[in-house]
Design an enzyme around this catalytic site. Structure first.
Site, mmCIF file in Angstrom:
data_model
loop_
_atom_site.group_PDB
_atom_site.id
_atom_site.type_symbol
_atom_site.label_atom_id
_atom_site.label_comp_id
_atom_site.label_asym_id
_atom_site.label_seq_id
_atom_site.Cartn_x
_atom_site.Cartn_y
_atom_site.Cartn_z
ATOM 1 N N HIS A 387 46.672 44.658 26.307
ATOM 2 C CA HIS A 387 45.787 44.543 25.144
ATOM 3 C C HIS A 387 44.649 43.555 25.439
ATOM 4 O O HIS A 387 43.468 43.879 25.283
ATOM 5 C CB HIS A 387 46.618 44.063 23.946
ATOM 6 C CG HIS A 387 45.846 43.922 22.671
ATOM 7 N ND1 HIS A 387 45.893 44.868 21.661
ATOM 8 C CD2 HIS A 387 45.012 42.946 22.221
ATOM 9 C CE1 HIS A 387 45.115 44.481 20.662
ATOM 10 N NE2 HIS A 387 44.579 43.323 20.969
ATOM 11 N N GLU A 388 45.021 42.361 25.884
ATOM 12 C CA GLU A 388 43.998 41.331 26.133
ATOM 13 C C GLU A 388 43.106 41.695 27.318
ATOM 14 O O GLU A 388 41.916 41.410 27.316
ATOM 15 C CB GLU A 388 44.645 39.955 26.346
ATOM 16 C CG GLU A 388 45.416 39.424 25.139
ATOM 17 C CD GLU A 388 44.612 39.387 23.836
ATOM 18 O OE1 GLU A 388 43.378 39.359 23.868
ATOM 19 O OE2 GLU A 388 45.250 39.411 22.756
ATOM 20 N N HIS A 391 40.344 43.919 26.079
ATOM 21 C CA HIS A 391 39.218 43.133 25.543
ATOM 22 C C HIS A 391 38.385 42.550 26.687
ATOM 23 O O HIS A 391 37.160 42.593 26.668
ATOM 24 C CB HIS A 391 39.734 41.950 24.715
ATOM 25 C CG HIS A 391 40.252 42.316 23.362
ATOM 26 N ND1 HIS A 391 39.529 43.088 22.465
ATOM 27 C CD2 HIS A 391 41.411 41.979 22.722
ATOM 28 C CE1 HIS A 391 40.246 43.221 21.353
ATOM 29 N NE2 HIS A 391 41.381 42.566 21.481
ATOM 30 N N HIS A 394 36.263 45.070 28.445
ATOM 31 C CA HIS A 394 35.172 45.487 27.547
ATOM 32 C C HIS A 394 34.029 44.467 27.669
ATOM 33 O O HIS A 394 32.859 44.825 27.856
ATOM 34 C CB HIS A 394 35.708 45.551 26.110
ATOM 35 C CG HIS A 394 34.780 46.205 25.138
ATOM 36 N ND1 HIS A 394 35.077 46.340 23.797
ATOM 37 C CD2 HIS A 394 33.540 46.755 25.286
ATOM 38 C CE1 HIS A 394 34.072 46.950 23.184
ATOM 39 N NE2 HIS A 394 33.124 47.201 24.069
#
Length: 596
Positions: A387-388, A391, A394
């Site tokens: 998940h991290e 980010h 991105h």
């Protein structure tokens, strides 16, 4: 290792390399001094922004100063998060916060001054080739202009600002400081005081009496304060209506969506499409009932574990390897950057004394992103890692392909990249799993994410829509009416196979997000967009990956809805939500197969 190590005892390979941001404290101090000087030079532009050359120079200074301040702020706070008890970095963090406020104040004249220009002057600036780099900024200012009032009215609204925070502040004090819950018997038969933090532990208990007692105690406590809590929620709705009318918006909902330039259809489509697929949620509830082996499924059974916790011992090294394997569909370039993040000081891995809890991805433009974890060797931590890193990548792609001003993506887009990584990891784990117990554990884990992130948040979003519309129409909402609206929504969302306990009617009273109105829908749209992307990537391959990487590289260079649309996810249509629902349906079918 049971004791939590001190920061100094943490191995270097498990720490992030903040030296990539600032090589030393002296380098930080030097940049801080430069920023302080730059702040002084901002004022020379005041009153001159109608001139394109002056405006360009002013924007350039704004970018340069903002980047310095961001770097200083991020470094100071990340150092502080390594060990929050360390006084040196507490002080540095405070110093950076003050600098940030000072900078915002110094730059605060820019937008009002540009907006005070005539439409003709503003149009000339938007189309001026010398300002091409700032076109999106200027178009955004022009779009906002319709809702900016005269100088005197704006000054008045600014003064109302402090008063308008009251409903949220009062709720927060009541909810976090003054509310006292009774004692409830835990699994060992001990009387334990119920708290917000312990509530979820009670609901996750295998003992049904413990779940039921925690649930009743929670809502009876809120029930005793229903008049006060209804007044604070009503006051918040009234405040929203005041602002939407003062700023000439058609409705509070449209005012809330205006900032991100999101069409109203995105909100209404979400609710309508989820309504259409409520039978799937009802099917999932029937399955829950069957798996829990109960005659009646109650509201307090929603968090009870459906299968025995399948102990998955996953070391950090294994987690990285599995995450990398699961992200193969995103192509070579993505994997190369991911590996770079794993190998080169992006991640602060384990817990240490005083370290900030939780996990996040952060950083400053011009330097690679950073990820803070508190890794435990389990499934949850592996999902947190992917998940991290979603980010982080991105931000990496946005920063690498956009100017500073256009690199920052909106909250509307933020959760898409992180959730997509989770969806690909889940797909990989499900395909690889041969153990029916493990598979069931994974399926329930994923199905519950749909329940909590898509269905539940949409139900919240619908509650906000109904309460605002009724108040806008001149109705006043009593505690009884708020509870009735909320109870009816639960009936609708959870369906006939479930006992909708009367106590749940008070749940509206404990949702802090209702004081940040019309925000929760972003959880549901973000999750749906990510699920839609993962479906396209797994089914189409290369062309879908190409579109997705285009999305990551776009940052905030256009409006969120356009960025997603270009990448093949059109949130103004029901399609992405339909695609997410088809994934949810597949999960339920697999679960039904396993329970036969």
């Amino acid at each position: 290792m049971n004791h939590v190590p001190k920061r100094s005892e943490t191995a270097a390979e498990h720490r992030w390399t903040l030296e990539d941001l600032f090589t030393s404290q002296a380098a930080w101090d030097k940049e801080y001094a430069q920023a302080k000087e730059q702040i002084k030079s901002v004022a020379v532009f005041q009153g001159k922004l109608a001139d394109p050359e002056q405006l360009k120079a002013c924007f350039e200074l704004e970018d340069d100063l903002s980047l310095h301040v961001e770097r200083l702020y991020v470094y100071a706070n990340m150092k502080h998060h390594e060990d929050t008890a360390e006084p040196t970095y507490q002080a540095l963090s405070d110093k950076s916060k003050k600098l940030s406020v000072e900078t915002s104040e110094a730059l605060s004249f820019i937008t009002p001054e540009v907006l005070s220009l005539t439409d003709k002057e503003l149009d000339a600036l938007v189309s001026n080739p010398a300002l091409a780099k700032y076109r999106h900024t200027l178009e955004e200012m022009r779009r906002q202009k319709a809702h900016i009032l005269s100088k005197g009215e704006e000054a008045l609204l600014a003064q109302v600002g402090n008063v308008s925070q009251a409903p949220g502040t009062i709720f927060s004090m009541l909810n976090n400081a003054d509310l006292k819950f009774p004692k409830v018997k835990n699994e060992d038969g001990e009387e334990v005081e119920l708290t917000h933090g312990r509530y979820i532990q009670f609901l996750e208990s295998k003992n049904r009496d413990v779940r039921s007692a925690g649930f009743k105690a929670m809502y009876e406590t809120y029930g005793k304060l229903k008049n006060t809590l209804a007044s604070t929620l009503n006051a918040n709705i009234t405040k929203n209506i005041f602002y939407s009318r003062a700023r000439k918006y058609p409705s509070t909902l449209e005012m809330s969506l205006y900032g991100d330039n999101i069409p109203k259809e995105v909100y209404t489509n979400l609710i309508d499409t989820i309504h259409k697929h409520l039978p799937l949620m009802h099917r999932y509830m029937e399955l829950r009932k069957k798996l829990l082996k109960v005659d009646e499924l109650h509201m307090y059974d929603l968090f009870a574990p459906l299968v025995d916790e399948f102990k998955m011992d996953i070391s950090f090294e294994q987690a990285k390897a599995t995450v990398k394997e699961s992200l193969k569909p995103l192509g070579e370039d993505y994997l190369k950057v991911l590996q770079d993040g794993f190998d080169n000081g992006w991640i602060d891995t384990y817990e240490n004394e005083g370290k900030r809890s939780g996990a996040y991805s952060w950083g400053a433009y011009g330097t690679h992103p950073y990820v803070l974890l508190n890794h435990k060797d389990n499934l949850n931590s592996m999902f947190t890692l992917t998940h991290e890193m979603g980010h982080a990548l991105h931000s990496y792609y946005s920063d690498g392909n956009q100017d500073y001003r256009d690199a920052q993506y909106t909250i509307f887009l933020a959760e898409v990249a992180s959730t997509l990584n989770e969806a690909l990891l889940m797909d990989y784990m499900l395909n690889k799993s041969t153990n029916p117990k493990e598979k069931m554990y994974l399926l329930t884990y994923y199905a519950d994410q749909f329940r909590t992130t898509v269905f539940r948040q949409t139900m919240f979003a619908e509650f906000e829509k109904i309460t605002h519309e009724r108040t806008e129409a001149g109705e006043s909402l009593t505690p009884q009416e708020l509870s009735q609206i909320y109870y009816d929504l639960n009936m609708k969302y959870y369906g006939p196979g479930m006992v909708i306990d009367k106590d749940i009617e008070m749940e509206w009273a404990r949702i802090p997000h209702f004081y940040t109105s019309f925000y929760v829908y972003k959880y549901a749209t973000g999750f749906s967009a990510a699920t839609s992307f993962s479906k396209q990537i797994l089914e189409e391959g290369a062309p879908a990956v190409e579109r997705y990487l285009g999305f990551l590289k776009s940052g905030g260079s256009d409006y969120s809805i356009n960025i997603l649309k270009k990448a093949g996810v059109d949130m103004s249509t029901p399609e992405p939500i339909e695609q997410a629902m088809s994934v949810f349906e597949e999960l339920i079918e697999q679960m039904e197969q396993l329970t036969k």
